[in-house]
Design an enzyme around this catalytic site. Structure first.
Site, mmCIF file in Angstrom:
data_model
loop_
_atom_site.group_PDB
_atom_site.id
_atom_site.type_symbol
_atom_site.label_atom_id
_atom_site.label_comp_id
_atom_site.label_asym_id
_atom_site.label_seq_id
_atom_site.Cartn_x
_atom_site.Cartn_y
_atom_site.Cartn_z
ATOM 1 N N TYR A 147 34.221 -39.134 -23.868
ATOM 2 C CA TYR A 147 34.929 -40.412 -23.250
ATOM 3 C C TYR A 147 35.824 -41.046 -24.278
ATOM 4 O O TYR A 147 35.479 -41.172 -25.442
ATOM 5 C CB TYR A 147 33.972 -41.392 -22.723
ATOM 6 C CG TYR A 147 32.572 -40.770 -21.948
ATOM 7 C CD1 TYR A 147 32.576 -39.584 -21.454
ATOM 8 C CD2 TYR A 147 31.496 -41.832 -21.847
ATOM 9 C CE1 TYR A 147 31.358 -39.413 -20.650
ATOM 10 C CE2 TYR A 147 30.145 -41.288 -21.172
ATOM 11 C CZ TYR A 147 30.264 -40.282 -20.593
ATOM 12 O OH TYR A 147 29.246 -39.682 -19.969
ATOM 13 N N PHE A 148 36.940 -41.450 -23.784
ATOM 14 C CA PHE A 148 37.507 -42.396 -24.435
ATOM 15 C C PHE A 148 37.259 -43.984 -24.138
ATOM 16 O O PHE A 148 36.166 -44.343 -24.907
ATOM 17 C CB PHE A 148 39.059 -42.239 -24.177
ATOM 18 C CG PHE A 148 39.557 -41.338 -24.879
ATOM 19 C CD1 PHE A 148 40.602 -41.487 -26.308
ATOM 20 C CD2 PHE A 148 39.144 -39.846 -24.712
ATOM 21 C CE1 PHE A 148 40.754 -40.445 -26.991
ATOM 22 C CE2 PHE A 148 39.672 -38.768 -25.627
ATOM 23 C CZ PHE A 148 40.208 -39.144 -26.735
ATOM 24 N N LYS A 204 26.495 -38.896 -32.261
ATOM 25 C CA LYS A 204 27.091 -38.278 -30.972
ATOM 26 C C LYS A 204 27.599 -36.829 -31.544
ATOM 27 O O LYS A 204 27.324 -35.789 -30.624
ATOM 28 C CB LYS A 204 28.153 -39.185 -30.521
ATOM 29 C CG LYS A 204 27.681 -40.015 -29.685
ATOM 30 C CD LYS A 204 27.090 -39.830 -28.368
ATOM 31 C CE LYS A 204 26.815 -40.918 -27.428
ATOM 32 N NZ LYS A 204 26.341 -40.624 -26.106
ATOM 33 N N ASP A 220 14.779 -43.553 -17.465
ATOM 34 C CA ASP A 220 15.411 -44.554 -18.330
ATOM 35 C C ASP A 220 14.313 -45.268 -19.021
ATOM 36 O O ASP A 220 13.227 -45.633 -18.456
ATOM 37 C CB ASP A 220 16.098 -45.481 -17.472
ATOM 38 C CG ASP A 220 17.357 -46.210 -18.286
ATOM 39 O OD1 ASP A 220 17.116 -46.819 -19.126
ATOM 40 O OD2 ASP A 220 18.486 -45.834 -17.883
ATOM 41 N N SER A 229 31.608 -38.904 -26.815
ATOM 42 C CA SER A 229 32.349 -39.998 -27.200
ATOM 43 C C SER A 229 33.393 -39.481 -28.293
ATOM 44 O O SER A 229 33.341 -38.564 -29.097
ATOM 45 C CB SER A 229 31.481 -40.890 -28.015
ATOM 46 O OG SER A 229 32.443 -42.037 -28.425
ATOM 47 N N TYR A 249 26.984 -44.433 -35.302
ATOM 48 C CA TYR A 249 26.936 -44.119 -34.080
ATOM 49 C C TYR A 249 27.712 -42.747 -33.312
ATOM 50 O O TYR A 249 27.283 -41.777 -32.962
ATOM 51 C CB TYR A 249 27.353 -45.430 -32.939
ATOM 52 C CG TYR A 249 27.802 -44.986 -31.679
ATOM 53 C CD1 TYR A 249 26.780 -44.653 -30.831
ATOM 54 C CD2 TYR A 249 29.157 -44.709 -31.193
ATOM 55 C CE1 TYR A 249 27.094 -44.064 -29.291
ATOM 56 C CE2 TYR A 249 29.374 -44.443 -29.888
ATOM 57 C CZ TYR A 249 28.295 -44.085 -28.894
ATOM 58 O OH TYR A 249 28.839 -43.725 -27.741
#
Length: 364
Positions: free
Chosen positions: A176-177, A152, A31, A124, A148
């Site tokens: 993902y939602f 993705k 990270d 996403s 963004y």
């Protein structure tokens, strides 16, 4: 298995680490701490009883990424590392393309050089833009509406091309939602830098007194109560999906792209009321004009995740609010250290030169 979790100190990454560890996997976190706090490592140790190995590495530093793979052995990688604020991406599109896309290229190059051929990618639902119909299936048109989301989609395409032309490489893209909630311990949760750009953390900060009121963008949408409807998913359900995706990769040895959601929509006002029940506090709010780029309702068709991964969401909106409130009430100032910021400018300022990163890798 030994799993590299890129962005493993972030909101979704840290929660996924808890599930992976519970299933017996050995974890290594990489990270940059641009979007996360170094204090997460200690919180994970408290939850798991041990601290996963953690390296300060920025994926934009090609040499540091290569060094990590040279000194560690991995069976698979989960890739969460990215800048993620939609509004900021519109202000700094080139920074988002640089960080998210170039970082992914460096990671894929290092994986191929090390012979690591399994990847779970954090994508996403923003790749769908404004969908024609709901619920949204994986074969819906892809039409991003902000940098963004475009980053993705390009990341997905890069990974997809590699899967197509390298028979030894497989990946699962998880779209993902709306992830919300927190670990049931209250030790880790969502701690956005600056003004929250998402609904749930904003409501949390209103409830704890850090914000005066919630502004609801639009009360005249064609929905159940005039406010926008979204598919909220508990972060622990989301975390389980990553572990299930790993199992799928090693069991089936093929790639897939799946939606992760509950398949049910919740309006803004329904979420406000649910959070009020969970917290025992009134959430001051007011209806304001619609926000440019918003849509009336978006929710997932999660049936493919159920059939391919054996996964489905289990926790309802009340559990999401209850766990989010536990985290926020126990940690009113989040992790309480230097702001996670999440800004592209902060990302640039925080990067170390290669020899410093290599020292961090060697020192664990």
């Amino acid at each position: 298995m030994r799993i590299l979790v890129c962005g493993g100190a972030g909101f979704i990454g840290s929660h996924t680490c808890t599930v992976l560890a519970e299933r017996g996997h050995e974890l290594v976190i990489a990270d940059s701490f641009v979007n996360s706090s170094p204090r997460v490592e200690g919180r994970l140790e408290a939850i798991l009883g041990h601290a996963p190995a953690c390296h300060r590495v920025d994926l934009l530093d090609r040499g540091a990424v290569a060094a990590l793979f040279a000194c560690e052995r991995f069976d698979a990688v989960i890739h969460f590392a990215a800048l993620k604020a939609v509004g900021e991406s519109c202000e700094r599109p080139l920074d988002y393309f640089d960080n998210n896309i170039a970082g992914t290229i460096h990671l894929l190059q290092a994986m191929r050089a090390a012979g690591v051929g399994r990847l779970v990618f954090s994508s996403s639902a923003t790749v769908y833009g404004d969908p024609d119909t709901v619920p949204v299936c994986e074969d819906a048109a892809l039409r991003v509406s902000n940098p963004y989301g475009r980053s993705k989609l390009v990341m997905e395409q890069l990974i997809g091309d590699l899967c197509t032309y390298d028979p030894g490489f497989q990946a699962v893209n998880l779209r993902y939602f709306n992830p919300v909630g927190a670990h049931p311990s209250g030790l880790i949760g969502e701690d956005p830098g600056g003004i929250p750009g998402n609904l749930m953390p904003y409501i949390c900060q209103v409830a704890v007194g850090r914000r005066e009121r919630l502004e609801v963008f639009g009360g005249d949408w064609p929905t159940v109560d005039g406010t926008g409807v979204r598919d909220y998913i508990h972060v622990m359900d989301l975390a389980r999906a990553h572990a299930d995706a790993l199992d799928f990769l090693f069991r089936e040895r093929r790639s897939a792209t799946v939606n992760l959601g509950t398949g049910r929509g919740t309006s803004v006002l329904q979420l406000v009321r649910a959070f009020g029940r969970a917290s025992g506090r009134e959430i001051p709010h007011r209806i304001v004009a619609r926000r440019a780029g918003d849509v009336a309702e978006v929710y997932a068709d999660p049936s493919l995740a159920r059939s391919l991964l054996g996964w489905q969401a289990e926790l309802d909106i009340d559990a999401m609010c209850r766990d989010a409130w536990r985290w926020q009430s126990m940690n009113p100032d989040g992790y309480g250290d230097e702001p996670a910021a999440g800004t592209a400018a902060h990302a640039t300022a925080s990067r170390r030169v290669p020899d410093q990163v290599s020292e961090a890798i060697a020192g664990g």
